[in-house]
Design an enzyme around this catalytic site. Structure first.
Site, PDB file in Angstrom:
ATOM      1  N   LEU A   1       0.846  -1.242  -0.079  1.00 12.65           N
ATOM      2  CA  LEU A   1       0.095  -0.227   0.033  1.00 12.65           C
ATOM      3  C   LEU A   1       0.948   1.168   0.010  1.00 12.65           C
ATOM      4  O   LEU A   1       0.624   2.207  -0.613  1.00 12.65           O
ATOM      5  CB  LEU A   1      -0.964   0.069   1.121  1.00 12.65           C
ATOM      6  CG  LEU A   1      -2.114  -0.719   1.284  1.00 12.65           C
ATOM      7  CD1 LEU A   1      -2.804  -0.759   2.631  1.00 12.65           C
ATOM      8  CD2 LEU A   1      -2.936  -0.407   0.101  1.00 12.65           C
TER       9      LEU A   1
ATOM     10  N   LYS B   1       0.891   3.870  -3.139  1.00 21.25           N
ATOM     11  CA  LYS B   1       0.366   5.360  -2.755  1.00 21.25           C
ATOM     12  C   LYS B   1       1.585   6.494  -3.133  1.00 21.25           C
ATOM     13  O   LYS B   1       1.193   7.373  -3.825  1.00 21.25           O
ATOM     14  CB  LYS B   1       0.089   5.432  -1.274  1.00 21.25           C
ATOM     15  CG  LYS B   1      -1.312   4.862  -1.314  1.00 21.25           C
ATOM     16  CD  LYS B   1      -1.791   5.031   0.511  1.00 21.25           C
ATOM     17  CE  LYS B   1      -3.279   4.315   0.721  1.00 21.25           C
ATOM     18  NZ  LYS B   1      -3.433   4.561   2.323  1.00 21.25           N
TER      19      LYS B   1
ATOM     20  N   ALA C   1       3.901   5.833   2.922  1.00 20.31           N
ATOM     21  CA  ALA C   1       3.579   5.138   4.282  1.00 20.31           C
ATOM     22  C   ALA C   1       2.099   4.799   4.404  1.00 20.31           C
ATOM     23  O   ALA C   1       1.497   5.430   3.844  1.00 20.31           O
ATOM     24  CB  ALA C   1       4.092   6.018   5.569  1.00 20.31           C
ATOM     25  N   ASP C   2       1.949   3.679   5.226  1.00 18.39           N
ATOM     26  CA  ASP C   2       0.554   3.382   5.468  1.00 18.39           C
ATOM     27  C   ASP C   2       0.522   2.615   6.903  1.00 18.39           C
ATOM     28  O   ASP C   2       1.585   2.166   7.287  1.00 18.39           O
ATOM     29  CB  ASP C   2       0.096   2.638   4.593  1.00 18.39           C
ATOM     30  CG  ASP C   2      -1.405   2.464   4.281  1.00 18.39           C
ATOM     31  OD1 ASP C   2      -2.049   2.373   5.278  1.00 18.39           O
ATOM     32  OD2 ASP C   2      -1.767   2.393   3.152  1.00 18.39           O
ATOM     33  N   THR C   3      -0.691   2.530   7.254  1.00 20.03           N
ATOM     34  CA  THR C   3      -0.523   2.004   8.596  1.00 20.03           C
ATOM     35  C   THR C   3      -1.882   1.157   8.553  1.00 20.03           C
ATOM     36  O   THR C   3      -2.902   1.390   7.923  1.00 20.03           O
ATOM     37  CB  THR C   3      -1.050   3.103   9.743  1.00 20.03           C
ATOM     38  OG1 THR C   3      -0.018   3.918   9.746  1.00 20.03           O
ATOM     39  CG2 THR C   3      -1.169   2.363  11.019  1.00 20.03           C
TER      40      THR C   3
END
Length: 70
Positions: A19, A23, A39-41
């Site tokens: 992801l 992105k 970044a992703d969470t």
């Protein structure tokens, strides 16, 4: 907008990295020659990725399932 569909047999770590990369690539395509950091969470319990709840009832069910709410 980036498709956030979890791919079969993808670990939570792979999913978060995938992801973040997608992105960052989507932003980089729009901004041209610039440094882009992605970044992703995500939320995971073991190997299970817990997606965004669809509504308040779904959120309560997720929390109850994981023992967060008695």
């Amino acid at each position: 907008n980036v498709d956030e569909t979890l791919q079969p047999r993808q670990t939570p770590e792979q999913y978060a990295l995938d992801l973040a990369l997608r992105k960052a690539q989507a932003v980089a395509a729009r901004v041209g020659d610039a440094l882009v950091i992605g970044a992703d969470t995500i939320c995971a319990i073991g190997a299970d990725v817990i997606g965004k709840p669809q509504d308040e009832a779904d959120a309560a069910a997720i929390l109850a399932r994981e023992g967060a709410v008695a």
